[in-house]
Design a protein around this motif. Structure first.
Motif, PDB file in Angstrom:
ATOM      1  N   ASN A 119       0.763  -1.356  -0.087  1.00 43.30           N
ATOM      2  CA  ASN A 119      -0.053   0.135   0.026  1.00 43.30           C
ATOM      3  C   ASN A 119       0.701   1.203   0.143  1.00 43.30           C
ATOM      4  O   ASN A 119       1.695   1.480   0.816  1.00 43.30           O
ATOM      5  N   VAL A 149       0.258   4.500   0.909  1.00 41.80           N
ATOM      6  CA  VAL A 149       0.236   5.162   1.953  1.00 41.80           C
ATOM      7  C   VAL A 149       1.081   4.946   2.893  1.00 41.80           C
ATOM      8  O   VAL A 149       1.899   5.594   3.414  1.00 41.80           O
ATOM      9  N   ILE A 150       1.056   3.501   3.308  1.00 41.14           N
ATOM     10  CA  ILE A 150       1.740   3.009   4.273  1.00 41.14           C
ATOM     11  C   ILE A 150       3.241   2.947   3.961  1.00 41.14           C
ATOM     12  O   ILE A 150       4.148   3.289   4.748  1.00 41.14           O
ATOM     13  N   VAL A 151       3.664   2.337   2.694  1.00 45.97           N
ATOM     14  CA  VAL A 151       5.005   2.603   2.440  1.00 45.97           C
ATOM     15  C   VAL A 151       5.687   4.015   2.494  1.00 45.97           C
ATOM     16  O   VAL A 151       6.804   4.224   3.204  1.00 45.97           O
ATOM     17  N   LEU A 177       4.416   6.595   4.299  1.00 47.68           N
ATOM     18  CA  LEU A 177       4.649   7.105   5.609  1.00 47.68           C
ATOM     19  C   LEU A 177       5.910   6.516   6.313  1.00 47.68           C
ATOM     20  O   LEU A 177       6.503   7.313   6.856  1.00 47.68           O
ATOM     21  N   LEU A 193      -9.168   1.790   6.026  1.00 44.20           N
ATOM     22  CA  LEU A 193      -7.831   2.390   6.692  1.00 44.20           C
ATOM     23  C   LEU A 193      -8.426   3.885   7.499  1.00 44.20           C
ATOM     24  O   LEU A 193      -9.382   4.298   7.123  1.00 44.20           O
ATOM     25  N   LEU A 197      -6.769   6.727   8.985  1.00 46.98           N
ATOM     26  CA  LEU A 197      -5.329   7.678   9.204  1.00 46.98           C
ATOM     27  C   LEU A 197      -5.798   8.725  10.228  1.00 46.98           C
ATOM     28  O   LEU A 197      -4.750   9.304  10.763  1.00 46.98           O
ATOM     29  N   PHE A 213      -8.322   5.536   2.580  1.00 49.09           N
ATOM     30  CA  PHE A 213      -7.308   6.193   2.792  1.00 49.09           C
ATOM     31  C   PHE A 213      -7.304   7.847   2.567  1.00 49.09           C
ATOM     32  O   PHE A 213      -6.820   8.502   3.231  1.00 49.09           O
ATOM     33  N   LEU A 221       2.350   6.651  13.282  1.00 51.82           N
ATOM     34  CA  LEU A 221       3.489   5.740  12.948  1.00 51.82           C
ATOM     35  C   LEU A 221       3.294   4.256  13.603  1.00 51.82           C
ATOM     36  O   LEU A 221       3.269   3.286  13.156  1.00 51.82           O
ATOM     37  N   ILE A 264       0.004  -3.660  11.616  1.00 53.55           N
ATOM     38  CA  ILE A 264       0.682  -4.232  10.616  1.00 53.55           C
ATOM     39  C   ILE A 264       1.692  -5.424  11.195  1.00 53.55           C
ATOM     40  O   ILE A 264       1.611  -6.619  10.369  1.00 53.55           O
ATOM     41  N   LEU A 297      -3.740  -5.705   5.227  1.00 58.09           N
ATOM     42  CA  LEU A 297      -4.415  -4.667   4.825  1.00 58.09           C
ATOM     43  C   LEU A 297      -5.522  -4.553   3.859  1.00 58.09           C
ATOM     44  O   LEU A 297      -6.326  -3.821   3.817  1.00 58.09           O
ATOM     45  N   LEU A 329       8.168  -1.019   9.937  1.00 56.87           N
ATOM     46  CA  LEU A 329       6.889  -0.811   9.222  1.00 56.87           C
ATOM     47  C   LEU A 329       7.012  -1.067   7.681  1.00 56.87           C
ATOM     48  O   LEU A 329       6.290  -1.880   7.177  1.00 56.87           O
ATOM     49  N   PHE A 330       8.014  -0.825   7.208  1.00 55.96           N
ATOM     50  CA  PHE A 330       8.254  -0.811   5.860  1.00 55.96           C
ATOM     51  C   PHE A 330       8.546  -2.470   5.417  1.00 55.96           C
ATOM     52  O   PHE A 330       7.848  -2.919   4.481  1.00 55.96           O
ATOM     53  N   VAL A 360       5.171  -4.249   5.893  1.00 53.53           N
ATOM     54  CA  VAL A 360       4.149  -3.775   4.844  1.00 53.53           C
ATOM     55  C   VAL A 360       4.434  -4.340   3.326  1.00 53.53           C
ATOM     56  O   VAL A 360       3.553  -4.962   2.541  1.00 53.53           O
ATOM     57  N   ILE A 361       5.829  -4.766   3.026  1.00 52.11           N
ATOM     58  CA  ILE A 361       6.244  -5.212   2.000  1.00 52.11           C
ATOM     59  C   ILE A 361       6.290  -6.838   2.008  1.00 52.11           C
ATOM     60  O   ILE A 361       6.629  -7.433   1.140  1.00 52.11           O
TER      61      ILE A 361
END
Lengths: 349, 316
Positions: free
Chosen positions: A151, A153-155, A157, B43, B45, B94, B219, B226, B232, B274-275, B278-279
């Motif tokens: 996503n 937005v998350i990336v 962020l 989501l 935010l 979003f 954050l 996540i 997500l 987080l990065f 999420v990937i």
């Protein structure tokens, strides 16, 4: 004084109208079926022209100090960096990846690198380093979104926090001051009539990106990807490259925006670009680029930048503080997206 | 990955479990509320600003009980407004909640006159920060309470279980007779309410409400949710996962603070977590393995022209 002032305002709105014409011609689809457009569609498509013209007119008539050469130059000075960021980010929005939040980190990094590195070595070195960093941002964001299908937005962020953290850690959070004369300073202060050099840079970049979007295979594939990514992928397009390309353009725009911002204020600090993400997004969406992807125009974003900047300027001149400005831009985003969404439904898409 | 991180950092963080628990509680509470929304593939935010607005609203009302009620009502209203934009107007969540994030941050500044608002009843705030039962401060007890309620709601109550159905396949859920729109409204209102509750707790403990509160919570709470394994895209995840995510992140944060790592470096590390999270969810892995396979089979025909203009802009 008064006559001169009103003359100033007409030139601005005329310029805006001219840009608008150009944008409409570029964005229009010749194959579209001729039918009576719903009022909401009209608003989503053409509303920005009237709203911008009306806003400029109201400001010129009712706001003290708006229609002075000094103030209009100031508006342009402040609009240019946000505008350059926004025209770049337009590509990410068209690719249906919402937005690039990391422009905040990118603008600040470019500004700090430009002033900080050029103080210690030279300007080409600083520009080269900043462009390398932009390349890294574009590739990291683009690969995470395009290849890993994460996503956006998350990336972005997370890359914002990583980027700002790295910048503050490397710079120690200190403020960098540029030399009082030299190319950076003179670039930041040169004005041709009411137009600062940065505004001309913005227009040149916007026209270049306009051609990239409307006259090249990449632009065509980007729009196609934004409106239907599965169909584009099944057509054999390397969609990952398209996404990386969109994020690279956004990164490039943010970096040049950072240069312009640093040159104007002749200082650079890691916190200087807060709010750029939302202001750029507001300009893009108000301009009529759809957050649903696939539809948009760079020149319309330019008009959106004028709208957002004039609105902010009116609020500043009326003594409304930071909080009110944030509320206005948040409400603007929500309203513009709502009109777009409702227009889509009315059109039966 | 989470387990490893926890094990490595645990020895340091263990000595100060009270601080750790407090840290987990604030981020974890917001993340618990988020879970309800993310489960449905949406989501929120705006939680960070909801937290700030709720705190400021509570602090500007002199009567404490009235203030807390007002703050929670504000949270519910914000959730309803988010859901309205998403469900009725049809905006992607979003973007809708991003607009709200900005709008509400402005609102917090406007209400508070751009300055932290002092709590009129400071005694209540001070006693709120003290341990109530054993080592547990009210904040931690409230977190545990919310956790249990959310867990029971999502696993035992029909409405809560339908959240999974809505997130898994919205069309199928609609066909099965689940009122999808109402469930999304419920989800956003839960998220708003919980975020407002966190704002109240935060303001009580600090005896003042700061309009900038919550910017780092955004954050961390997303990272917690996540990392905890919530997809997500919706339909998968549990409050246990969120608890685990919040716990490991909280421990990580406290361990970093204790080993005198700067805030900037902490942000880099949490951003990276987080990065990576999420990937590396199953969908991403599938996408990558798919494209690697197609690449090995001999690339695509149309990929070349898309390179040229991009390089042209890079040079120019």
């Amino acid at each position: 004084m008064t006559s001169e002032a009103s003359g100033e305002a007409t030139t601005t709105s005329e310029a805006a109208a001219r840009t608008a014409d150009l944008g409409d011609r570029g964005g229009a689809d010749p194959d579209i079926k001729r039918r009576k457009l719903h009022v909401l569609e009209q608003m989503a498509n053409r509303g920005i022209f009237f709203f911008t013209a009306a806003l400029v007119l109201i400001a010129a008539l009712f706001i003290d100090g708006f229609a002075s050469l000094e103030n209009i130059t100031d508006v342009f000075h402040r609009a240019a960096p946000i505008g350059i960021v926004a025209v770049g980010m337009t590509f990410v929005v068209i690719s249906a990846n919402y937005l690039d939040l990391s422009v905040v980190a990118q603008v600040a990094t470019a500004a700090v690198v430009l002033i900080g590195v050029s103080n210690n070595s030279n300007i080409p070195m600083a520009i080269g380093l900043a462009l390398l960093i932009a390349l890294a941002y574009g590739i990291v964001n683009g690969v995470a979104v395009g290849v890993f299908k994460a996503n956006a937005v998350i990336v972005t962020l997370s890359t914002t926090f990583i980027g700002l953290g790295l910048l503050r850690w490397a710079s120690g959070g200190s403020i960098y001051f540029g030399p009082s004369d030299g190319p950076i300073r003179s670039f930041g202060t040169t004005e041709i009539g009411p137009f600062p050099l940065s505004m001309i840079v913005l227009v040149v970049i916007a026209i270049g990106l306009h051609f990239l979007l409307n006259r090249t295979t990449f632009g065509f594939l980007l729009k196609s990807y934004g409106s239907n990514r599965n169909a584009t992928r099944l057509a054999g397009v390397n969609t990952a490259l398209v996404v990386v390309g969109a994020f690279l353009i956004s990164a490039l725009g943010s970096t040049i925006g950072g240069f312009v911002l640093a040159a104007f204020s002749n200082t650079a600090v890691s916190a200087m670009s807060s709010g750029f993400d939302f202001e750029a997004l507001a300009a893009i969406i108000v301009g009529g680029t759809s957050v649903f992807g696939g539809k948009g125009s760079v020149l319309r974003t330019l008009l959106g930048v004028v709208f957002v900047s004039v609105l902010t300027n009116i609020m500043v001149l009326s003594g409304l503080g930071f909080g009110y400005q944030q509320m206005a831009i948040g409400a603007l985003i929500a309203a513009a997206v709502s009109v777009d969404a409702l227009a889509r439904r009315a059109a039966g898409k | 990955m989470v387990a490893t991180g926890t094990w490595i950092t645990q020895p340091v963080a263990f000595t100060s479990y009270q601080v750790t628990l407090g840290r987990i509680a604030l981020v974890g509470l917001v993340a618990l509320g988020l879970t309800a929304v993310i489960l449905m593939g949406e989501l929120d935010l705006s939680v960070a600003s909801t937290l700030a607005v709720a705190g400021v609203v509570m602090a500007s009302i002199d009567n404490l009980a009235l203030g807390i009620i007002a703050a929670l009502v504000v949270g519910l209203l914000i959730g309803a407004a988010n859901a309205f934009l998403v469900v009725v107007v049809g905006i992607n969540s979003f973007i809708a909640t991003l607009g709200m994030l900005f709008l509400l941050r402005g609102l917090a500044f406007v209400i508070s006159d751009e300055e932290p608002v002092r709590l009129s009843n400071i005694d209540a705030g001070i006693s709120f920060g003290k341990p109530l039962i054993g080592e547990f401060t009210p904040r931690i007890l409230l977190f545990i309470f919310t956790f249990i309620v959310m867990h029971l709601f999502l696993t035992r109550v029909r409405v809560g279980r339908e959240f999974y159905a809505v997130g898994g396949n919205r069309q199928a859920a609609r066909d099965a007779g689940i009122p999808v729109r109402r469930r999304i409204f419920t989800g956003f209102m839960i998220s708003g309410l919980v975020a407002a509750g966190s704002g109240v707790i935060n303001a009580l403990e600090r005896t003042a409400a700061d309009p900038t509160a919550g910017s780092t919570v955004l954050l961390s709470s997303f990272a917690a949710a996540i990392v905890g394994g919530i997809l997500l895209n919706g339909g998968r995840g549990s409050v246990f996962g969120t608890l685990l995510g919040a716990t490991s992140l909280g421990i990580l944060q406290v361990a970093l603070t204790l080993s005198v790592v700067q805030v900037d470096v902490q942000n880099i590390i949490i951003g990276s977590v987080l990065f990576i999270a999420v990937i590396s969810d199953p969908n991403s892995i599938r996408a990558v393995s798919g494209s690697v396979r197609s690449f090995l089979r001999g690339g695509s025909v149309l990929s070349k022209p898309s390179v040229d203009p991009k390089e042209a802009t890079n040079n120019g």
